[in-house]
Each structure stands twice: as C-alpha cells, then as structure tokens.
Scaffold this motif. Structure first.
Motif, PDB file in Angstrom:
ATOM      1  N   LEU A   6       0.833  -1.200   0.000  1.00  0.00           N
ATOM      2  CA  LEU A   6       0.000   0.000   0.000  1.00  0.00           C
ATOM      3  C   LEU A   6       0.868   1.251   0.000  1.00  0.00           C
ATOM      4  O   LEU A   6       0.626   2.201  -0.767  1.00  0.00           O
ATOM      5  CB  LEU A   6      -0.914  -0.015   1.225  1.00  0.00           C
ATOM      6  N   HIS A   7       1.894   1.267   0.839  1.00  0.00           N
ATOM      7  CA  HIS A   7       2.765   2.438   0.911  1.00  0.00           C
ATOM      8  C   HIS A   7       3.637   2.568  -0.332  1.00  0.00           C
ATOM      9  O   HIS A   7       3.996   3.689  -0.720  1.00  0.00           O
ATOM     10  CB  HIS A   7       3.623   2.375   2.173  1.00  0.00           C
ATOM     11  N   ALA A   8       3.966   1.446  -0.953  1.00  0.00           N
ATOM     12  CA  ALA A   8       4.736   1.516  -2.202  1.00  0.00           C
ATOM     13  C   ALA A   8       3.893   2.105  -3.332  1.00  0.00           C
ATOM     14  O   ALA A   8       4.395   2.871  -4.167  1.00  0.00           O
ATOM     15  CB  ALA A   8       5.238   0.126  -2.582  1.00  0.00           C
ATOM     16  N   ALA A   9       2.608   1.753  -3.360  1.00  0.00           N
ATOM     17  CA  ALA A   9       1.730   2.234  -4.432  1.00  0.00           C
ATOM     18  C   ALA A   9       1.278   3.667  -4.218  1.00  0.00           C
ATOM     19  O   ALA A   9       1.053   4.408  -5.185  1.00  0.00           O
ATOM     20  CB  ALA A   9       0.513   1.311  -4.547  1.00  0.00           C
ATOM     21  N   ARG A  59      -9.941  -9.085   5.504  1.00  0.00           N
ATOM     22  CA  ARG A  59     -10.226 -10.481   5.150  1.00  0.00           C
ATOM     23  C   ARG A  59      -9.571 -10.789   3.810  1.00  0.00           C
ATOM     24  O   ARG A  59      -9.004  -9.912   3.167  1.00  0.00           O
ATOM     25  CB  ARG A  59     -11.738 -10.710   5.070  1.00  0.00           C
ATOM     26  N   TYR A  60      -9.680 -12.042   3.403  1.00  0.00           N
ATOM     27  CA  TYR A  60      -9.172 -12.399   2.073  1.00  0.00           C
ATOM     28  C   TYR A  60     -10.152 -13.369   1.387  1.00  0.00           C
ATOM     29  O   TYR A  60      -9.851 -14.543   1.163  1.00  0.00           O
ATOM     30  CB  TYR A  60      -7.752 -12.988   2.138  1.00  0.00           C
ATOM     31  N   PRO A  61     -11.327 -12.861   1.009  1.00  0.00           N
ATOM     32  CA  PRO A  61     -12.313 -13.725   0.334  1.00  0.00           C
ATOM     33  C   PRO A  61     -11.821 -14.300  -0.982  1.00  0.00           C
ATOM     34  O   PRO A  61     -12.413 -15.253  -1.495  1.00  0.00           O
ATOM     35  CB  PRO A  61     -13.507 -12.787   0.121  1.00  0.00           C
ATOM     36  N   ASP A 115      -6.325  -7.631  -2.519  1.00  0.00           N
ATOM     37  CA  ASP A 115      -7.566  -7.583  -3.294  1.00  0.00           C
ATOM     38  C   ASP A 115      -8.721  -7.042  -2.448  1.00  0.00           C
ATOM     39  O   ASP A 115      -9.525  -6.230  -2.921  1.00  0.00           O
ATOM     40  CB  ASP A 115      -7.896  -8.992  -3.804  1.00  0.00           C
ATOM     41  N   TYR A 116      -8.777  -7.450  -1.187  1.00  0.00           N
ATOM     42  CA  TYR A 116      -9.852  -6.987  -0.305  1.00  0.00           C
ATOM     43  C   TYR A 116      -9.737  -5.490  -0.036  1.00  0.00           C
ATOM     44  O   TYR A 116     -10.735  -4.747  -0.123  1.00  0.00           O
ATOM     45  CB  TYR A 116      -9.811  -7.761   1.009  1.00  0.00           C
ATOM     46  N   GLY A 132     -11.176   1.349  -3.150  1.00  0.00           N
ATOM     47  CA  GLY A 132     -11.077   1.770  -4.544  1.00  0.00           C
ATOM     48  C   GLY A 132      -9.645   2.017  -4.982  1.00  0.00           C
ATOM     49  O   GLY A 132      -9.355   2.977  -5.710  1.00  0.00           O
ATOM     50  N   LEU A 133      -8.736   1.143  -4.555  1.00  0.00           N
ATOM     51  CA  LEU A 133      -7.315   1.301  -4.851  1.00  0.00           C
ATOM     52  C   LEU A 133      -6.870   0.333  -5.950  1.00  0.00           C
ATOM     53  O   LEU A 133      -7.641  -0.520  -6.400  1.00  0.00           O
ATOM     54  CB  LEU A 133      -6.492   1.051  -3.582  1.00  0.00           C
ATOM     55  N   ALA A 134      -5.608   0.464  -6.323  1.00  0.00           N
ATOM     56  CA  ALA A 134      -5.029  -0.425  -7.336  1.00  0.00           C
ATOM     57  C   ALA A 134      -3.661  -0.914  -6.867  1.00  0.00           C
ATOM     58  O   ALA A 134      -2.705  -0.971  -7.638  1.00  0.00           O
ATOM     59  CB  ALA A 134      -4.919   0.293  -8.674  1.00  0.00           C
ATOM     60  N   THR A 135      -3.566  -1.260  -5.587  1.00  0.00           N
ATOM     61  CA  THR A 135      -2.318  -1.778  -5.022  1.00  0.00           C
ATOM     62  C   THR A 135      -1.980  -3.124  -5.646  1.00  0.00           C
ATOM     63  O   THR A 135      -2.861  -3.942  -5.908  1.00  0.00           O
ATOM     64  CB  THR A 135      -2.452  -1.937  -3.502  1.00  0.00           C
ATOM     65  N   ARG A 136      -0.678  -3.335  -5.856  1.00  0.00           N
ATOM     66  CA  ARG A 136      -0.203  -4.624  -6.380  1.00  0.00           C
ATOM     67  C   ARG A 136       0.930  -5.139  -5.503  1.00  0.00           C
ATOM     68  O   ARG A 136       1.639  -4.341  -4.871  1.00  0.00           O
ATOM     69  CB  ARG A 136       0.316  -4.465  -7.819  1.00  0.00           C
TER      70      ARG A 136
END
Length: 334
Positions: free
Chosen positions: A25-28, A67-69, A87-88, A94-98
C-alpha cells in the motif's frame, strides 16, 4: 493523509500476509496513508517502518477488518495468498495496489542481526542449522505428516545437517530424537530471529514457511532461504507456494484434489463440536492416520528435496570442524 487501522485476529501465518499489504500500500501510494494495525501478533510488526500509532476513537481514523475472500476462488484463479488482503483492501478503498515482493514484510533491527542465535548459545559457536516443524495445530490434523517420517529425514542427515525442532507449546509437536529441542522455548520474536539464522526450514503448510520467505537471510546465504514444505493436497499449490521453496504437493494426483485443494480440516472427528468435525470438513481418503495425499509424500521425497539445495550449491553441509563442535556440545549436554 488518510489514516487506517487494519484489524485481523487470525493465526500468525495470516498476519505475515497482512504485513505484505501494508508494505505494498505504501509503495503504491507513498505519503498518502498512515497505517496502524490490531492483530494478536505484535512481534511480527516490530521495527516496521510503515506503522504509525493511531487511536480507533479518533474521528479521522478508518478501521477496516481485513479479510481475504479471494481464497474462495483460489482453486480456479491464478492468485497467491499475497493477493488476498490486497484484493480486499483494493475493493474497500477503490485502490489499485499490487504486490511488490513475493513474500511478507518482516523487519529486524540492526542490533537483532548482531545477536547470536539460540543454537549458538547451546553449541558455543555459529553453526548452520535447519528448523524442523513436525506437528501443528490440534484442530487442523489434515496438515500433519507422520512423526516417524520426519525422524527418518533427521536420521538420514545425521552428521551433515543439524535440525532444530520448534513448535508452540499448546500445539501438537511430537518429540524427535537427535535434534536441538526448542519446542515451547521461543516466543514469536525469538522464532523470527531463529529463522534469520537458519540455513533452511522443513515444515508443513504453516507459519514457518511464510517466515522462511519473509525473514531476511544472513550474509553469505543465498538470496532466498531454502525451505521444504510437506503440503499434500489440501491447498492449490499456486496459492501457498513460494518460488524458491520445494513445495511437495499431490494436487491433481487424487480425485479428491483433482480440481484444486480439498480445503478439509481434519483426518477424523475430534469430538469437540467445532466446525472442523462436520462431515464436509473431514478427509475422504485416509491411509492409517494420514490423508492419502500426505501418505503419498515419502521420507525419500523429502530427503531428495532437501538434498537439492546442497547438490545445486546453494548451501553447504556441516564441515568436519562444525560436526566436532556439535559432538562436544552434545556430550556436555548429556
């Protein structure tokens, strides 16, 4: 700056995966988030540069139960556990973290790297060793392999690998012979430091495989720590396996795991009235005390997987001087 408290109260292995989403998250989104966590494993977060102390009662703080559904799609979609929390959180905010690295995010303080290991405290010199986990949580018996097979592996490598047995005191970890026994003798932070010093890890699908990938290696080691995982057919390999591990799975070899992992919990009912005792949570193909997928992993399979790291030159056997030091330490201990 958006302030987040991420909560999760699952097992330590899950929390190691949560460290990855904080890092990524912090990298993105550099400088856009302040993050704190609420988990049962504060030791995993020590020295983490991405943690900022926040208070849940402050009005500008958002608390998210993570969670990780995505796990429910893991049999048929090409995602690793590392993608689960990401992904959760992406969906919630509404993010696009990878993912940025193929591992969790554990940080050692400079002083911790200088401390000697518990093994060195016992044998009085630095020695290469492998950590071995020969059991697991009592409520997930489907992940267990046979004690006698672990012992066969230890016996095969007598004199060239020293194994250090670990395991949480409240779990099932049957004693092995001719190992350094640290079962119930390490807290979580000590275990992390022990992994830092370890040459390799042998375990089922459990916390130690995630730590093997996430904890920094010592100087002189390969970039990624050797690890052999006795996996069977419970999980789809791509969800759990790390690329530098030897992940001994049997998915696809049996009808019960020919379409991904079976995701069962137990070999037989335990009579504790837990969800794991439900018929749909019990192994459908048992051989003796093992799921058949685990029975199909032999001691020779594990021995060969361990030997590969030495045959390929990634690591080296104990030297004669190191073997002598171990013998002297053993004599003194007896």
């Amino acid at each position: 700056m958006k302030k987040l408290i991420l909560r999760n109260f699952q097992s330590p292995g899950d929390i190691v995966m949560l460290t990855a989403v904080v890092r990524d998250l912090h990298a993105a989104y550099p400088g856009q988030f302040a993050t704190d966590v609420r988990t049962p494993c504060p030791a995993i977060w020590e020295n983490n540069p991405h943690i900022t102390p926040l208070r849940e009662q402050d009005g500008d703080v958002e608390v998210i139960d993570c969670r990780y559904p995505l796990i429910h799609q893991s049999n048929h979609t090409p995602y690793h556990f590392l993608h689960g929390f990401i992904d959760y959180l992406n969906g919630k905010l509404g993010l696009a973290t990878r993912p940025t690295r193929f591992c969790g995010d554990i940080h050692l303080a400079p002083c911790e790297k200088q401390w000697i290991s518990q093994v060195e405290e016992i044998v009085h010199r630095p020695l290469p060793f492998w950590i071995i986990v020969a059991g697991g949580k009592r409520d997930f018996t489907i992940k267990w392999w046979a004690r006698e097979r672990y012992q066969a592996v230890v016996d095969h490598f007598a004199g060239v690998i020293k194994f250090v047995q670990v395991g949480e005191g409240g779990h099932e970890h049957p004693a092995l012979h001719d190992v350094i026994d640290l079962r119930g003798k390490t807290d979580l932070r000590q275990l992390i430091r022990l992994v830092h010093h370890a040459q390799g890890v042998l375990c089922p699908v459990t916390l130690l495989m995630h730590l093997a990938a996430a904890v920094e290696v010592r100087p002189g080691m390969p970039k990624n720590r050797p690890c052999v995982v006795v996996a069977g057919g419970r999980e789809p390999p791509h969800w759990e396996a790390y690329p530098h591990h030897q992940f001994l799975h049997r998915a696809g070899a049996l009808r019960c795991c020919d379409d991904g992992g079976c995701w069962k919990s137990r070999v037989r009912p335990l009579g504790d009235h837990a969800a794991g005792d439900r018929p749909d949570q019990l192994c459908v193909d048992v051989v003796g005390n093992l799921p058949r997928c685990m029975d199909l992993v032999t001691a020779d399979d594990v021995i060969r997987a361990v030997e590969l790291y030495f045959a390929g030159g990634a690591i080296a056997w104990l030297s004669p001087a190191e073997r002598d030091a171990l013998c002297r330490a053993t004599e003194l201990a007896s």
